[in-house]
Design a protein around this motif. Sequence first.
Motif, mmCIF file in Angstrom:
data_model
loop_
_atom_site.group_PDB
_atom_site.id
_atom_site.type_symbol
_atom_site.label_atom_id
_atom_site.label_comp_id
_atom_site.label_asym_id
_atom_site.label_seq_id
_atom_site.Cartn_x
_atom_site.Cartn_y
_atom_site.Cartn_z
ATOM 1 N N ILE A 107 1.973 3.125 -2.741
ATOM 2 C CA ILE A 107 2.947 3.201 -3.837
ATOM 3 C C ILE A 107 2.438 4.242 -4.833
ATOM 4 O O ILE A 107 1.250 4.236 -5.195
ATOM 5 C CB ILE A 107 3.097 1.836 -4.538
ATOM 6 C CG1 ILE A 107 3.527 0.758 -3.542
ATOM 7 C CG2 ILE A 107 4.084 1.929 -5.699
ATOM 8 C CD1 ILE A 107 4.929 0.924 -3.021
ATOM 9 N N ASN A 108 3.306 5.138 -5.310
ATOM 10 C CA ASN A 108 2.849 6.152 -6.269
ATOM 11 C C ASN A 108 2.870 5.613 -7.694
ATOM 12 O O ASN A 108 3.262 4.471 -7.937
ATOM 13 C CB ASN A 108 3.658 7.439 -6.133
ATOM 14 C CG ASN A 108 5.130 7.259 -6.520
ATOM 15 O OD1 ASN A 108 5.504 6.326 -7.238
ATOM 16 N ND2 ASN A 108 5.976 8.175 -6.045
ATOM 17 N N LYS A 109 2.433 6.432 -8.632
ATOM 18 C CA LYS A 109 2.315 5.990 -10.023
ATOM 19 C C LYS A 109 3.641 5.557 -10.629
ATOM 20 O O LYS A 109 3.679 4.782 -11.578
ATOM 21 C CB LYS A 109 1.694 7.110 -10.879
ATOM 22 C CG LYS A 109 0.205 7.319 -10.670
ATOM 23 C CD LYS A 109 -0.342 8.343 -11.640
ATOM 24 C CE LYS A 109 -1.835 8.539 -11.473
ATOM 25 N NZ LYS A 109 -2.616 7.347 -11.841
ATOM 26 N N HIS B 167 -10.777 4.326 -6.638
ATOM 27 C CA HIS B 167 -9.429 3.806 -6.395
ATOM 28 C C HIS B 167 -8.560 4.959 -5.924
ATOM 29 O O HIS B 167 -8.769 6.102 -6.321
ATOM 30 C CB HIS B 167 -8.820 3.216 -7.674
ATOM 31 C CG HIS B 167 -9.519 2.011 -8.203
ATOM 32 N ND1 HIS B 167 -10.608 2.102 -9.046
ATOM 33 C CD2 HIS B 167 -9.297 0.680 -8.006
ATOM 34 C CE1 HIS B 167 -11.014 0.880 -9.355
ATOM 35 N NE2 HIS B 167 -10.242 0.004 -8.746
ATOM 36 N N GLU B 168 -7.579 4.662 -5.103
ATOM 37 C CA GLU B 168 -6.595 5.669 -4.709
ATOM 38 C C GLU B 168 -5.888 6.120 -5.992
ATOM 39 O O GLU B 168 -5.224 5.337 -6.652
ATOM 40 C CB GLU B 168 -5.604 5.049 -3.719
ATOM 41 C CG GLU B 168 -4.922 6.080 -2.810
ATOM 42 C CD GLU B 168 -3.993 7.017 -3.567
ATOM 43 O OE1 GLU B 168 -4.065 8.243 -3.355
ATOM 44 O OE2 GLU B 168 -3.209 6.502 -4.396
ATOM 45 N N THR C 119 5.600 5.904 -0.901
ATOM 46 C CA THR C 119 5.321 7.254 -0.415
ATOM 47 C C THR C 119 5.371 7.255 1.115
ATOM 48 O O THR C 119 5.687 6.252 1.752
ATOM 49 C CB THR C 119 3.927 7.705 -0.880
ATOM 50 O OG1 THR C 119 2.935 6.912 -0.199
ATOM 51 C CG2 THR C 119 3.766 7.542 -2.385
ATOM 52 N N HIS D 285 -3.612 -0.504 -12.364
ATOM 53 C CA HIS D 285 -3.680 -1.968 -12.234
ATOM 54 C C HIS D 285 -4.080 -2.637 -13.548
ATOM 55 O O HIS D 285 -4.230 -3.850 -13.605
ATOM 56 C CB HIS D 285 -4.660 -2.360 -11.118
ATOM 57 C CG HIS D 285 -6.075 -1.966 -11.380
ATOM 58 N ND1 HIS D 285 -6.547 -0.690 -11.182
ATOM 59 C CD2 HIS D 285 -7.124 -2.682 -11.837
ATOM 60 C CE1 HIS D 285 -7.817 -0.637 -11.495
ATOM 61 N NE2 HIS D 285 -8.197 -1.832 -11.900
ATOM 62 N N PRO E 78 -5.288 -3.928 -7.771
ATOM 63 C CA PRO E 78 -4.987 -2.601 -7.244
ATOM 64 C C PRO E 78 -4.858 -2.681 -5.727
ATOM 65 O O PRO E 78 -4.929 -3.768 -5.141
ATOM 66 C CB PRO E 78 -6.216 -1.788 -7.652
ATOM 67 C CG PRO E 78 -7.325 -2.798 -7.651
ATOM 68 C CD PRO E 78 -6.702 -4.108 -8.084
ATOM 69 N N GLU E 79 -4.690 -1.539 -5.086
ATOM 70 C CA GLU E 79 -4.670 -1.521 -3.628
ATOM 71 C C GLU E 79 -5.987 -2.066 -3.086
ATOM 72 O O GLU E 79 -7.060 -1.821 -3.656
ATOM 73 C CB GLU E 79 -4.450 -0.097 -3.108
ATOM 74 C CG GLU E 79 -3.026 0.381 -3.217
ATOM 75 C CD GLU E 79 -2.784 1.676 -2.446
ATOM 76 O OE1 GLU E 79 -3.706 2.119 -1.727
ATOM 77 O OE2 GLU E 79 -1.684 2.227 -2.563
ATOM 78 N N HIS F 29 -3.376 7.902 -6.913
ATOM 79 C CA HIS F 29 -1.939 8.045 -7.132
ATOM 80 C C HIS F 29 -1.203 6.709 -7.211
ATOM 81 O O HIS F 29 0.013 6.681 -7.333
ATOM 82 C CB HIS F 29 -1.324 8.919 -6.028
ATOM 83 C CG HIS F 29 -1.864 10.311 -6.007
ATOM 84 N ND1 HIS F 29 -1.711 11.187 -7.057
ATOM 85 C CD2 HIS F 29 -2.601 10.975 -5.067
ATOM 86 C CE1 HIS F 29 -2.305 12.326 -6.774
ATOM 87 N NE2 HIS F 29 -2.854 12.225 -5.573
ATOM 88 N N GLN F 30 -1.919 5.594 -7.129
ATOM 89 C CA GLN F 30 -1.273 4.289 -7.211
ATOM 90 C C GLN F 30 -0.982 3.926 -8.666
ATOM 91 O O GLN F 30 -1.572 4.493 -9.595
ATOM 92 C CB GLN F 30 -2.170 3.216 -6.589
ATOM 93 C CG GLN F 30 -3.475 2.970 -7.351
ATOM 94 C CD GLN F 30 -4.335 1.910 -6.705
ATOM 95 O OE1 GLN F 30 -3.944 0.758 -6.626
ATOM 96 N NE2 GLN F 30 -5.520 2.309 -6.253
ATOM 97 N N MET G 84 0.858 -1.187 0.000
ATOM 98 C CA MET G 84 0.000 0.000 0.000
ATOM 99 C C MET G 84 0.898 1.243 0.000
ATOM 100 O O MET G 84 2.031 1.214 0.494
ATOM 101 C CB MET G 84 -0.878 0.000 1.248
ATOM 102 C CG MET G 84 -1.669 -1.282 1.479
ATOM 103 S SD MET G 84 -3.160 -1.408 0.495
ATOM 104 C CE MET G 84 -4.300 -0.495 1.523
#
Length: 563
Positions: A171-173, A474-475, A178, A481, A552-553, A477-478, A169
Amino acid sequence: MTPAEILAQYGPREAMEYDVVIVGGGPAGLSAAIRLKQLAEKAGKEISVVVLEKGSEPGAHILSGAVMDPIAMNELFPNWKELGAPLNQPVTKDEALFLSETGVMSTPGFLMPDNFHNHGNYVVSLGNVVRWLAQQAEALGVEIFPGFAAAEVLYNDDGSVKGIATGNMGINKQGEPTENFQLGMELHGKYTLFAEGSRGHLGKQLIAKFKLDAGKDPQGYAIGVKEMWEVDPKQHQPGLVIHAAGWPLKSDTYGGGFLYHMEDNKVVLGFITGLNYENPWLSPFEEMQRWKTHPAIRKHIEGGKRLSYGARAITAGGLLSLPKTVFPGGALIGCDAGFLNGPRIKGSHAAMKTGMLAAEAAFEAVTADRKADELAAYPKAFEASWLYKELNQARNWKAWFKWGLWGGTIGTGIEYWLLPKLGIKSPPWTMHRTKPDHEYLKPANQCPKIEYPKPDGKLTFDRLSSVFISNTNHEEHQPAHLTLKDKSVPVNINLAKYAGPESRYCPAGVYEFVPDEANAGKERLQINAQNCVHCKTCDIKDPTQNIVWVTPEGGGGPNYSGM
C-alpha cells in the motif's frame, strides 16, 4: 482508499483455520505454543497451532536486559541444558549502586534486598533465547509465520474473538494499492492468545472493548534504552550484574540503570525511565547517554566498541494494574497483560509461565470440543501459581515511587529486606495509584529546562547513529504507522504547552518539529516513521493521547542481533 474499501474491492481474504492462534513470537507466545504441542503429544491428540510474528524472524524485535530466572524454563524443558538452550552465563556477583554526579555508594551485601539477589539466574540475550524457543516449537509441529503483522481482531457474530487478520502489503503513502499489493489473510482459531509484548496494539483494543481494566489501578510503564558493547578481556567480568539508581535522574523521577557482563567479552547496559515523569524537557535517551559517563559505569565499557542499540517500553504496573486476562475466545499473556516483576527487574520467566498456563487452559477447552468461551481455568491457575505469589509480594512497588527515589528505596527495603527477615512473605498493606502516565507531564514553563551535552561519538552517541545499528528498516512508501487523531494537536497543544515532548521521549528521532514552509515563523511536526524501533513510548506518553501506534507492514522495524 480505506482498509474497508480495499477489502470490498479485493476481498474476500483467504482464511486459515487453527485450533489456537497465537499473536507474537516472544517468550510468552512461543512457550504457549510449545506447551500446547507437548500436551497434545502426551495425550496422543492432534492440535493445530500457529504463531504470527511481525518481526522478520523470531527474536528480531525482542529487547530485554536480561537476567533470566530459569524457573519457567525448568518447567517447560527440564532438560534445557542438554537441548542447548542459550542460558550460558550464570550470575556470579550482584552489585546495587546509588550514584551521585561523581560519587558512588555500594549497598553492602547484608543490606541488599532479596529482589537484587540473582544467584541461580543467568545473563542472557533474550533474542537468542527466543530464537531457540522457535526452533523447539517448529520441531514440535508449530507453524510460525514471521514477517506478518496482526493488524485486526476478528469477531464472531456473538462478539467473541474469532481470530485475527494480517495487514495488507504493498500500500502506498496515499493508502492506494500498488503493483506489489497483497491482501492480508485471516487466521481463525477456536481460541486466540495475544502475546504482543508491552502496549500491544491489539491487546490495547481488547482491553478497551471488553473493559478488562475496570476497577484496576492505571497501568504503569517505563522505557528501557539498551546498548551492547564488546570490551577488552581485561575489563570483562563474566556474570557480574550491576543495578544503579540515582544520578542522572532527579530524586522525584523513577528510573535507574543496569549493566550485565555476558559471555564472550560482551557487556549489555541500559537505562530505564518511568514514563510517569513530570518534566517535558526530559529525554530518556539522553539520560542513558549521560549515565554512561559516570565513573562507576564508564570503566566497564570505555575503550570498547558499541555493537547494537535498541529501546522498548516496559509494562510495570504490577499485580494491581493487571487487567482481566480472559474474554470470549481468547486471552492476554506475557507483557500484553503486564506480568513483569518490577522490583526484580524480570519479566521473561513470567511471560513464559503465563503462556504455559493459558496453553493448558486452551488445550483443555479444545479437547473438550469447546470454542470461543472464556478460558476461566487460566486466571484460576495463575492465582494458584508461584508467579501470583511472587507478584503479590511486589504489588506495592510502583506505588512506593509516588514519594520519589528514596520513598521507593525505603519501601522496597521494607518489603524485600525487613519483612522477609521477620518471616512475613507478603506485605500486610496495599497501596494504590490513580493516574495514568500521560497525565503527569507539567507545562514546560513550570519545569527547569535540561541541557544535555553533545555526544562524543566514543562513549556517547546521537539518536540517528544509534538507530542505524539497531538495523531498523521499513518499506518507505507505505502509510505511516504512527497516526494522529487530530493533526493540529502536536503544534497547538503539545508544542505550545509542553515544548514538543515527543521530540524528546522518542528514542529513535521519529518526531521532530521543523519550520513550516506554508506558515512563515511557525513549526510543524514531521514524523520519520522509518526510524521507529517499535518501542511504543509515544502511544503511552503522549499527553493528549493523540498519537496511535498501528502495525506497519510485517517484517519492518528493528532487527536486533544478540540483544
